[in-house]
Design an enzyme around this catalytic site. Structure first.
Site, PDB file in Angstrom:
ATOM      1  CB  SER A  79      28.659  37.505  67.257  1.00 23.15           C
ATOM      2  OG  SER A  79      27.558  37.972  67.992  1.00 23.15           O
ATOM      3  N   GLY A  80      26.436  34.935  67.587  1.00 23.70           N
ATOM      4  CA  GLY A  80      25.009  34.641  67.427  1.00 23.70           C
ATOM      5  C   GLY A  80      24.186  35.920  67.510  1.00 23.70           C
ATOM      6  CG  LEU A  81      24.081  40.339  69.818  1.00 28.94           C
ATOM      7  CD1 LEU A  81      22.599  40.492  70.117  1.00 28.94           C
ATOM      8  CD2 LEU A  81      24.914  41.058  70.891  1.00 28.94           C
ATOM      9  CG  ASP A 110      21.555  36.389  70.834  1.00 28.67           C
ATOM     10  OD1 ASP A 110      21.548  35.362  70.123  1.00 28.67           O
ATOM     11  OD2 ASP A 110      22.427  36.623  71.688  1.00 28.67           O
ATOM     12  CG  ASP A 114      27.322  32.394  69.981  1.00 30.04           C
ATOM     13  OD1 ASP A 114      27.003  31.401  70.654  1.00 30.04           O
ATOM     14  OD2 ASP A 114      26.870  33.545  70.177  1.00 30.04           O
ATOM     15  CG  ASP A 149      22.852  30.754  69.939  1.00 35.92           C
ATOM     16  OD1 ASP A 149      23.744  31.558  70.243  1.00 35.92           O
ATOM     17  OD2 ASP A 149      21.995  30.997  69.083  1.00 35.92           O
ATOM     18  CD  GLU A 161      24.394  30.293  75.085  1.00 30.37           C
ATOM     19  OE1 GLU A 161      25.293  30.912  74.469  1.00 30.37           O
ATOM     20  OE2 GLU A 161      23.303  30.802  75.383  1.00 30.37           O
ATOM     21  CE  LYS A 210      21.496  33.202  73.334  1.00 28.47           C
ATOM     22  NZ  LYS A 210      22.935  33.481  73.355  1.00 28.47           N
ATOM     23  CG  ASN A 254      22.404  38.688  74.620  1.00 34.11           C
ATOM     24  OD1 ASN A 254      22.740  39.420  75.539  1.00 34.11           O
ATOM     25  ND2 ASN A 254      23.184  38.411  73.601  1.00 34.11           N
ATOM     26  CB  SER A 255      24.657  36.573  78.636  1.00 32.38           C
ATOM     27  OG  SER A 255      24.988  35.397  77.962  1.00 32.38           O
ATOM     28  NE  ARG A 275      27.869  32.254  76.457  1.00 33.73           N
ATOM     29  CZ  ARG A 275      27.502  33.208  75.617  1.00 33.73           C
ATOM     30  NH1 ARG A 275      27.979  33.214  74.376  1.00 33.73           N
ATOM     31  NH2 ARG A 275      26.674  34.149  75.984  1.00 33.73           N
ATOM     32  CG  HIS A 277      29.279  35.471  79.203  1.00 28.27           C
ATOM     33  ND1 HIS A 277      30.097  36.570  79.060  1.00 28.27           N
ATOM     34  CD2 HIS A 277      28.239  35.685  78.346  1.00 28.27           C
ATOM     35  CE1 HIS A 277      29.582  37.384  78.151  1.00 28.27           C
ATOM     36  NE2 HIS A 277      28.456  36.880  77.706  1.00 28.27           N
TER      37      HIS A 277
HETATM   38  C1  SPV Z   1      27.430  36.663  71.019  1.00 31.23           C
HETATM   39  O1  SPV Z   1      28.240  37.418  70.491  1.00 31.23           O
HETATM   40  O2  SPV Z   1      26.398  36.266  70.460  1.00 31.23           O
HETATM   41  C2  SPV Z   1      27.667  36.201  72.387  1.00 31.23           C
HETATM   42  C3  SPV Z   1      28.448  37.005  73.284  1.00 31.23           C
HETATM   43  O3  SPV Z   1      27.157  35.171  72.752  1.00 31.23           O
HETATM   44  S1  SPV Z   1      27.386  37.927  74.260  1.00 31.23           S
HETATM   45  O4  SPV Z   1      26.375  38.551  73.433  1.00 31.23           O
HETATM   46  O5  SPV Z   1      28.269  38.885  74.912  1.00 31.23           O
HETATM   47  O6  SPV Z   1      26.764  37.053  75.243  1.00 31.23           O
HETATM   48 MG    MG Z   2      25.696  34.501  71.524  1.00 33.90          MG
END
Ligand code: SPV
Ligand code: MG
Length: 310
Positions: free
Chosen positions: A43-45, A55, A82, A84, A111, A117, A119-120, A154, A185
């Site tokens: 996970s990037g986060l 993130d 991930d 990004d 993505e 980036k 975070n979503s 993504r 997503h």
């Molecule tokens: C991550 O885990 O870094 C993701 C998933 O990209 S989310 O944070 O849910 O977008």
């Molecule tokens: Mg991410």
């Protein structure tokens, strides 16, 4: 041994729904593997958060790759990294994917947003990439690593508030550009958006989802919708935060481990996860070794006596 990219492809190809467990370091990846997950999500986060960073691409490229390498070194299951946005344009993306190819981790997820980036789940009005520019990133990634890196595209169209038609259109394009699978997503708390996407999707590529914002939806709904892979992106990170917070608060109050010792992992568990037993075996084999029939001749040490301090 089967390359990890192929193992990941198999997970996506299976008819049954499969799960990738999120990780943020080698320890969380090892625990996920030990728990029986067939693969992990890097996970990037998670990588950002455990280093106290946002993130938002605050970790440098080399900092990210170093951490991915440490994770990949310790696990035998494949990892979907991930990546990004690919850290920039087609050139940055192909360089990042080439690095993952060399690390041999398994897969990359890129993505359709722009660097740096967001975070979503942070803020709104996310800027989507121009479809053709993003397709160039995918093509460059595929041309660089081929089958060695399982490539997931993504789509953040629904996150950015675009129409379902645009999301489906974009994903179709991404599949045509060589993406091996699609991650769609959603930040809705109900499954309508994801289920609606699946109803409109022509099945050109397998679909993964990240149900962070819709944890109440039963897994059967995903199965019936035809989703291939569910990614538990940050549950391990959040569990770790909760565990550390509770222990720290209690220990700050109680100033003794007397009533807390049983609530934390033992040290032997730590040594088990870091595989200390293997080092013991290796020590027996290698700390002193001579081939059969060989012996060491003892010679007098000709080095002068060390000078004494005055
Ligand atoms: C991550 O885990 O870094 C993701 C998933 O990209 S989310 O944070 O849910 O977008
Ligand atoms: Mg991410």
């Amino acid at each position: 041994v089967q390359p990890k990219s192929q193992a990941l492809a198999e997970i996506f190809r299976r008819d049954s729904l499969d799960f990738l467990m999120g990780s943020h370091d080698a320890l969380s990846a090892l625990i996920a593997q030990e728990s029986g997950f067939p693969g992990i999500w890097v996970s990037g986060l998670g990588l950002s958060a455990v280093n106290g960073r946002r993130d938002s691409n605050e970790l440098s490229w080399t900092q990210v790759m170093e951490r991915i390498e440490l994770i990949a070194d310790r696990i035998s299951v494949p990892g979907l990294v991930d990546l990004d946005t690919g850290y920039g344009d087609f050139n940055n993306t192909r360089l990042a994917v080439r690095k993952l190819q060399r690390i041999g981790v398994g897969g990359a997820c890129v993505e359709d947003k722009v660097f740096p980036k967001t975070n979503s789940f942070v803020g709104s009005g996310h800027q989507l990439a121009d479809p053709a520019e993003f397709c160039g990133r995918l093509k460059a990634a595929k041309d660089t690593a081929g089958e060695d890196v399982f490539l997931v595209a993504r789509c953040e169209a629904l996150i950015a508030g675009r129409s379902m038609m645009e999301a489906v259109d974009r994903c179709g394009l991404y599949a045509e550009c060589g993406a091996d699978a699609i991650l769609i997503h959603s930040k809705k708390t109900t499954p309508e958006e994801i289920v609606g996407f699946m109803a409109a999707w022509d099945g050109r590529a397998r679909i993964a989802i990240v149900p962070t914002k819709y944890p109440q939806v039963p897994t059967e709904v995903f199965e019936q919708a035809g989703i291939s892979v569910v990614i538990w992106a940050n549950q391990s990170l959040r569990a770790a935060i909760q565990g550390m917070q509770e222990l720290c608060a209690a220990l700050a109050r109680q100033q003794t481990m007397r009533r807390l010792e049983d609530s934390v992992a033992s040290l032997s568990r730590v040594f088990e996860l870091t595989n200390n037993a293997e080092l013991e075996l290796a020590r027996e084999l290698y700390s002193s070794y001579l081939p059969d029939g060989q012996c060491v001749t003892q010679y007098a040490d000709p080095s002068p006596a060390a000078p004494q301090p005055t």
